[in-house]
Design a protein around this motif. Structure first.
Motif, PDB file in Angstrom:
ATOM      1  N   ARG A  38      37.896  41.972  40.545  1.00 59.36           N
ATOM      2  CA  ARG A  38      39.123  42.907  40.662  1.00 59.36           C
ATOM      3  C   ARG A  38      40.135  42.532  39.785  1.00 59.36           C
ATOM      4  NH1 ARG A  38      42.985  43.148  44.480  1.00 59.36           N
ATOM      5  NH2 ARG A  38      41.823  41.565  45.614  1.00 59.36           N
ATOM      6  N   LEU A  39      40.391  40.983  39.947  1.00 54.05           N
ATOM      7  CA  LEU A  39      41.586  40.449  39.534  1.00 54.05           C
ATOM      8  C   LEU A  39      41.596  40.336  37.787  1.00 54.05           C
ATOM      9  CD1 LEU A  39      43.333  38.046  41.878  1.00 54.05           C
ATOM     10  CD2 LEU A  39      44.237  40.217  41.146  1.00 54.05           C
ATOM     11  N   VAL A  40      40.193  40.503  37.146  1.00 56.75           N
ATOM     12  CA  VAL A  40      40.215  40.177  35.812  1.00 56.75           C
ATOM     13  C   VAL A  40      40.865  41.385  35.156  1.00 56.75           C
ATOM     14  CG1 VAL A  40      38.427  40.173  33.953  1.00 56.75           C
ATOM     15  CG2 VAL A  40      38.184  38.922  36.110  1.00 56.75           C
ATOM     16  N   GLY A  90      39.036  35.871  38.598  1.00 61.16           N
ATOM     17  CA  GLY A  90      40.301  35.724  38.094  1.00 61.16           C
ATOM     18  C   GLY A  90      40.858  34.292  38.207  1.00 61.16           C
ATOM     19  N   GLY A  91      41.646  33.556  37.317  1.00 62.34           N
ATOM     20  CA  GLY A  91      42.205  32.302  37.493  1.00 62.34           C
ATOM     21  C   GLY A  91      41.067  31.222  37.301  1.00 62.34           C
ATOM     22  N   ASP A  92      40.955  30.462  38.251  1.00 63.47           N
ATOM     23  CA  ASP A  92      39.898  29.309  38.406  1.00 63.47           C
ATOM     24  C   ASP A  92      38.906  29.720  39.404  1.00 63.47           C
ATOM     25  OD1 ASP A  92      39.339  26.363  37.507  1.00 63.47           O
ATOM     26  OD2 ASP A  92      38.789  26.676  39.537  1.00 63.47           O
ATOM     27  N   PRO A  93      37.545  29.572  39.022  1.00 68.41           N
ATOM     28  CA  PRO A  93      36.511  30.058  39.773  1.00 68.41           C
ATOM     29  C   PRO A  93      36.501  29.306  41.057  1.00 68.41           C
ATOM     30  CG  PRO A  93      35.548  29.058  38.050  1.00 68.41           C
ATOM     31  CD  PRO A  93      37.007  29.290  37.683  1.00 68.41           C
ATOM     32  N   PHE A  94      36.934  27.853  41.054  1.00 63.01           N
ATOM     33  CA  PHE A  94      36.885  26.975  42.232  1.00 63.01           C
ATOM     34  C   PHE A  94      38.352  26.885  42.920  1.00 63.01           C
ATOM     35  CE2 PHE A  94      32.726  24.094  41.602  1.00 63.01           C
ATOM     36  CZ  PHE A  94      31.974  25.138  41.720  1.00 63.01           C
ATOM     37  N   VAL A  95      39.177  27.711  42.616  1.00 63.47           N
ATOM     38  CA  VAL A  95      40.462  27.787  43.465  1.00 63.47           C
ATOM     39  C   VAL A  95      40.537  29.209  44.172  1.00 63.47           C
ATOM     40  CG1 VAL A  95      42.884  27.439  43.410  1.00 63.47           C
ATOM     41  CG2 VAL A  95      41.577  26.198  41.681  1.00 63.47           C
ATOM     42  N   PHE A  96      40.499  29.018  45.304  1.00 60.86           N
ATOM     43  CA  PHE A  96      40.333  30.376  46.434  1.00 60.86           C
ATOM     44  C   PHE A  96      39.695  31.413  45.505  1.00 60.86           C
ATOM     45  CE2 PHE A  96      44.519  28.317  47.261  1.00 60.86           C
ATOM     46  CZ  PHE A  96      44.098  27.733  48.498  1.00 60.86           C
ATOM     47  N   GLY A  97      38.553  31.092  45.006  1.00 64.25           N
ATOM     48  CA  GLY A  97      37.976  32.291  44.094  1.00 64.25           C
ATOM     49  C   GLY A  97      36.448  32.591  44.565  1.00 64.25           C
ATOM     50  N   ILE A 119      42.598  29.000  34.128  1.00 62.23           N
ATOM     51  CA  ILE A 119      44.024  28.563  34.391  1.00 62.23           C
ATOM     52  C   ILE A 119      44.364  29.325  35.796  1.00 62.23           C
ATOM     53  CG2 ILE A 119      46.412  28.715  33.937  1.00 62.23           C
ATOM     54  CD1 ILE A 119      45.839  28.313  31.031  1.00 62.23           C
ATOM     55  N   THR A 120      44.499  28.429  36.582  1.00 64.97           N
ATOM     56  CA  THR A 120      44.563  28.958  38.091  1.00 64.97           C
ATOM     57  C   THR A 120      46.041  29.742  38.063  1.00 64.97           C
ATOM     58  OG1 THR A 120      44.497  28.729  40.470  1.00 64.97           O
ATOM     59  CG2 THR A 120      45.530  26.783  39.355  1.00 64.97           C
ATOM     60  N   ALA A 121      46.075  30.661  39.147  1.00 61.83           N
ATOM     61  CA  ALA A 121      47.482  31.586  38.943  1.00 61.83           C
ATOM     62  C   ALA A 121      48.863  30.588  39.386  1.00 61.83           C
ATOM     63  CB  ALA A 121      47.715  32.482  40.276  1.00 61.83           C
ATOM     64  N   ALA A 198      58.840  34.647  44.047  1.00 63.29           N
ATOM     65  CA  ALA A 198      57.640  35.499  44.226  1.00 63.29           C
ATOM     66  C   ALA A 198      57.322  35.978  42.795  1.00 63.29           C
ATOM     67  CB  ALA A 198      57.928  36.567  45.111  1.00 63.29           C
ATOM     68  N   ILE A 199      56.060  35.870  42.210  1.00 64.06           N
ATOM     69  CA  ILE A 199      55.841  36.164  41.145  1.00 64.06           C
ATOM     70  C   ILE A 199      54.576  37.261  41.196  1.00 64.06           C
ATOM     71  CG2 ILE A 199      54.922  35.468  38.540  1.00 64.06           C
ATOM     72  CD1 ILE A 199      55.812  32.727  40.098  1.00 64.06           C
ATOM     73  N   GLN A 200      54.984  38.504  40.795  1.00 60.94           N
ATOM     74  CA  GLN A 200      53.613  39.440  40.505  1.00 60.94           C
ATOM     75  C   GLN A 200      53.304  39.631  39.399  1.00 60.94           C
ATOM     76  OE1 GLN A 200      54.832  43.579  42.423  1.00 60.94           O
ATOM     77  NE2 GLN A 200      53.689  44.250  40.385  1.00 60.94           N
ATOM     78  N   ASP A 201      51.928  39.841  39.123  1.00 61.29           N
ATOM     79  CA  ASP A 201      51.295  40.161  37.727  1.00 61.29           C
ATOM     80  C   ASP A 201      51.547  38.926  36.922  1.00 61.29           C
ATOM     81  OD1 ASP A 201      49.849  42.203  38.550  1.00 61.29           O
ATOM     82  OD2 ASP A 201      51.657  43.551  38.329  1.00 61.29           O
ATOM     83  N   GLY A 202      51.727  37.686  37.268  1.00 61.74           N
ATOM     84  CA  GLY A 202      52.223  36.551  36.343  1.00 61.74           C
ATOM     85  C   GLY A 202      51.418  36.531  35.104  1.00 61.74           C
TER      86      GLY A 202
HETATM   87  C1  LIG Z   1      41.451  35.448  45.678  1.00 58.15           C
HETATM   88  S1  LIG Z   1      42.688  34.728  45.045  1.00 58.15           S
HETATM   89  C2  LIG Z   1      42.073  34.177  43.510  1.00 58.15           C
HETATM   90  C3  LIG Z   1      42.811  32.940  42.757  1.00 58.15           C
HETATM   91  C4  LIG Z   1      42.280  32.762  41.720  1.00 58.15           C
HETATM   92  N1  LIG Z   1      40.932  32.137  41.583  1.00 58.15           N
HETATM   93  C5  LIG Z   1      43.189  31.501  40.662  1.00 58.15           C
HETATM   94  O1  LIG Z   1      42.569  30.398  40.542  1.00 58.15           O
HETATM   95  O2  LIG Z   1      44.257  31.921  40.578  1.00 58.15           O
HETATM   96  C6  LIG Z   1      43.954  36.000  44.646  1.00 58.15           C
HETATM   97  C7  LIG Z   1      45.486  35.535  44.724  1.00 58.15           C
HETATM   98  O3  LIG Z   1      45.788  34.539  43.438  1.00 58.15           O
HETATM   99  C8  LIG Z   1      47.174  34.943  43.297  1.00 58.15           C
HETATM  100  N2  LIG Z   1      47.020  35.568  41.612  1.00 58.15           N
HETATM  101  C9  LIG Z   1      45.702  35.958  41.005  1.00 58.15           C
HETATM  102  N3  LIG Z   1      46.207  36.149  39.844  1.00 58.15           N
HETATM  103  C10 LIG Z   1      47.682  36.368  39.727  1.00 58.15           C
HETATM  104  C11 LIG Z   1      48.606  36.635  38.868  1.00 58.15           C
HETATM  105  N4  LIG Z   1      48.318  37.236  37.661  1.00 58.15           N
HETATM  106  N5  LIG Z   1      49.901  36.632  39.249  1.00 58.15           N
HETATM  107  C12 LIG Z   1      50.442  36.097  40.439  1.00 58.15           C
HETATM  108  N6  LIG Z   1      49.531  35.942  41.329  1.00 58.15           N
HETATM  109  C13 LIG Z   1      48.073  35.855  40.987  1.00 58.15           C
HETATM  110  C14 LIG Z   1      47.783  36.058  43.976  1.00 58.15           C
HETATM  111  O4  LIG Z   1      48.206  35.163  45.118  1.00 58.15           O
HETATM  112  C15 LIG Z   1      46.344  36.655  44.714  1.00 58.15           C
HETATM  113  O5  LIG Z   1      46.521  37.130  45.821  1.00 58.15           O
END
Ligand SMILES: C[S@@+](CC[C@H](N)C(=O)[O-])C[C@H]1O[C@@H](n2cnc3c(N)ncnc32)[C@H](O)[C@@H]1O
Length: 260
Positions: A38-40, A90-97, A119-121, A198-202
């Protein structure tokens, strides 16, 4: 399809497609199937060639498209059928992924796999918000934690360790429990005047950045109506954000600022 199947657990980064690694780009171009989360971001999916099969394994809160077990089983099945599979996260596969859970399943079924970091969030969203995770004299370390908890359970975090004024605290998935996070950190001795963001949609054009203090953090994010994905950053380094704000102006984004 090309010979023996393989799964590439690939980090897509936080959203900006230019933050994809060269290796991730090559694999997206050359694979047979992409199974994505979903986060991609849409801009990243746009880079997948038309001939590549796309499977959405995305999981929205409360609306599970596929269970974790179904995703792992799908990856095993596709690899055994001989496909080159990119498991895009999304982000890095090994960080909360949960990438490590999928990797363990692949290993258990003797399916060949590779891990391609992203690159992790914490790194991406902070950098685009003008917040260095460490800075000499302000933070000597960083802690990455999740603010997610199983239904009804209290957040299982070592609050006295996290309430460290000399380290930066980055909280993933913390929006839903921001009130509890603030209460616990203050109760364990972190000053409510500690800078917080707090950063949304970084990293995306619509990135929103709220700059405030720990004491005002919950009220600020609620008043701003922030929506996931949001990363929380707490620590003295946040005080540098106004000075290092390169992205808001550069992107001319509709980024929003709150100074609580
Ligand atoms: C299930 S975790 C996945 C993390 C991911 N594996 C990473 O390394 O970034 C999802 C959380 O990552 C953070 N996140 C992911 N993408 C983001 C973004 N573009 N902007 C801000 N936070 C983000 C948020 O806290 C979100 O709730």
């Amino acid at each position: 399809m090309s010979g023996r199947g393989k799964v590439y657990l690939v980090g897509a980064g936080p959203g900006d497609p230019e933050l994809l690694t060269v290796k991730a780009q090559r694999l997206l171009r050359d694979c047979d199937v992409v199974v994505y989360d979903r986060l991609v971001s849409a801009a990243i999916l746009d880079q997948v060639p038309p001939g590549v099969t796309r499977i959405n394994a995305g999981k929205a809160p409360g609306r599970h498209t596929m269970t974790q077990g179904q995703i792992s089983a799908l990856l095993v099945r596709l690899a055994r059928a001989g496909y080159q599979v990119v498991r895009l996260k999304g982000g890095d596969p090994f960080v909360f992924g949960r990438g490590s859970e999928e990797a363990r399943e692949l290993a258990r079924h003797r399916v060949a796999f590779e891990v391609v970091p992203g690159i992790t969030a914490a790194a991406g969203a902070s950098a685009y918000a003008g917040i260095p995770l460490t800075h000499r004299g302000l933070a000597h370390g960083v802690r990455l934690v999740t603010g997610h908890r199983q239904d009804g359970a209290p957040l299982d975090l070592d609050w006295s360790c996290l309430a460290d004024p000399a380290a930066t605290l980055v909280i993933y998935m913390g929006l839903g429990h921001v009130e509890e996070i603030v209460r616990q950190l203050v109760a364990h001795g972190l000053s409510p005047r500690t800078p917080a963001a707090a950063i949304q949609d970084g990293t995306l054009p619509g990135q929103r950045r709220c700059l405030t203090t720990l004491g005002e953090l919950a009220g600020t994010v609620r008043a701003a109506g922030l929506r996931p994905p949001v990363t929380l950053v707490i620590g003295r380094v946040v005080s540098l954000a106004p000075e290092l704000d390169w992205f808001t102006g550069a992107a001319d984004a509709s980024a929003e600022e709150s100074h609580g």
